[in-house]
Design an enzyme around this catalytic site. Structure first.
Site, mmCIF file in Angstrom:
data_model
loop_
_atom_site.group_PDB
_atom_site.id
_atom_site.type_symbol
_atom_site.label_atom_id
_atom_site.label_comp_id
_atom_site.label_asym_id
_atom_site.label_seq_id
_atom_site.Cartn_x
_atom_site.Cartn_y
_atom_site.Cartn_z
ATOM 1 N N ASP A 135 119.631 24.882 -4.652
ATOM 2 C CA ASP A 135 118.274 24.334 -4.715
ATOM 3 C C ASP A 135 118.280 22.836 -4.437
ATOM 4 O O ASP A 135 117.381 22.313 -3.763
ATOM 5 C CB ASP A 135 117.656 24.600 -6.092
ATOM 6 C CG ASP A 135 117.532 26.079 -6.386
ATOM 7 O OD1 ASP A 135 117.365 26.866 -5.436
ATOM 8 O OD2 ASP A 135 117.597 26.446 -7.571
ATOM 9 N N THR A 189 125.312 25.894 -10.853
ATOM 10 C CA THR A 189 123.911 26.291 -11.053
ATOM 11 C C THR A 189 122.974 25.265 -10.436
ATOM 12 O O THR A 189 123.062 24.067 -10.727
ATOM 13 C CB THR A 189 123.594 26.428 -12.553
ATOM 14 O OG1 THR A 189 124.519 27.323 -13.155
ATOM 15 C CG2 THR A 189 122.180 26.928 -12.761
ATOM 16 N N GLY A 228 124.293 22.297 -15.871
ATOM 17 C CA GLY A 228 122.851 22.431 -15.769
ATOM 18 C C GLY A 228 122.378 22.316 -14.340
ATOM 19 O O GLY A 228 123.138 21.985 -13.423
#
Length: 300
Positions: free
Chosen positions: A253, A249, A288
């Site tokens: 990004d 996750t 996370g």
């Protein structure tokens, strides 16, 4: 004194609700999760934190709600020193992402846009001048993306994830376009005006995207590294750093934010992508999104 901004991210900010489980449920199936956690996320905010931690003075422009989730959404950005003066407070609730992660580090994500849906052209124009390299994603309205591009004064890093409809002239402003292999095929479908998504190999898709006139392109390939393409320089595959992933996750990004940071600090695109691959590899070794981003660059 505030350092001159090197990277500006216009994009989304969410609270991630992450459930950790042995396997992902199938359609109509209920699977008991082992635990859950609330943490900051959203592609725009993730990329802003990554850019800041990767060494660029960074500003985030977006929107959150007037609710308790807003403090979670912005907390790690504030702690890291990301400039947040132009984050709007809206009547819409702070965006939420519902994430399921299995024991093999695969995930599925559902996003409720909330306040992110208010980052329209009007909101972006009202925010004022954009400094430094501009970074954009697909979690805000297309009108907001286009307004930000129109106001950009330096190169634009476009991570069109999720893939939304964007006019050809704006797609071709990306320098680079940063996408994964699935997103690359969808964008090629847009540019070709085709009803069928390409199933060709990633180097072929990269060639075809570049033939449409992109200045540069990065296609991330997970454990297989990434492809980097620039007009006049061909296509180069960079290997991935081999690590044991526990949660992917936010890794994409992290990669995008780190690319922007290194470009802002004078690296060429290949150098920036090499650094970003190492930066992202560190993030998949912890659970996370933002919480997994490295606070030190000593291991890079």
């Amino acid at each position: 004194m505030q350092q001159d901004i090197q990277v500006t991210i216009v994009g989304s900010s969410n609270v991630d609700i992450t459930a950790l489980m042995a396997r992902l449920p199938g359609p109509g199936e209920t699977v008991l999760a082992d635990s859950y956690q609330l943490s900051p996320g959203g592609k725009g905010a993730n990329q802003a934190l990554a850019a800041q931690l990767a060494g660029a003075a960074t500003e985030f422009i977006g929107a959150v709600g007037n609710d308790s989730h807003s403090a979670i959404a912005l907390g790690q950005l504030e702690d890291a020193g990301v400039k947040l003066d132009r984050v709007a407070r809206t009547e819409q609730p702070t965006g939420v992402a519902i994430i399921q992660v299995d024991s093999a580090a695969e995930n599925s994500i559902a996003v409720i846009s909330g306040a992110n849906s208010t980052v329209t052209a009007q909101a972006v124009q009202a925010a004022g001048a954009i400094e430094g390299i501009l970074v954009l994603q697909g979690e805000i309205p297309a009108s907001g993306i286009k307004a930000a591009m129109d106001g950009a004064t330096q190169r634009i890093v476009l991570n069109l994830a999720p893939v939304i409809e964007l006019d050809r002239e704006y797609l071709l402003k990306a320098n680079p376009l940063v996408v994964n292999e699935h997103e690359a095929a969808l964008i090629l479908q847009q540019l070709d005006g085709s009803e069928t998504m390409s199933t060709e190999a990633e180097p072929v898709i990269a060639q075809k995207l570049m033939a449409h006139g992109l200045a540069s392109l990065v296609i991330t390939l997970g454990a297989n590294g990434c492809l980097v393409a620039e007009q006049g320089s061909g296509i180069q595959q960079l290997p991935a750093v081999k690590v044991k992933a526990v949660d992917t996750t936010g890794a994409g990004d992290a990669f995008t934010g780190a690319v922007a940071a290194r470009l802002a600090n004078g690296d060429d695109l290949v150098q920036a992508a090499e650094f970003a691959g190492k930066f992202a590899a560190l993030t998949v070794q912890a659970h996370g999104a933002q919480a997994s981003y490295p606070r030190s660059l000593q291991n890079l």
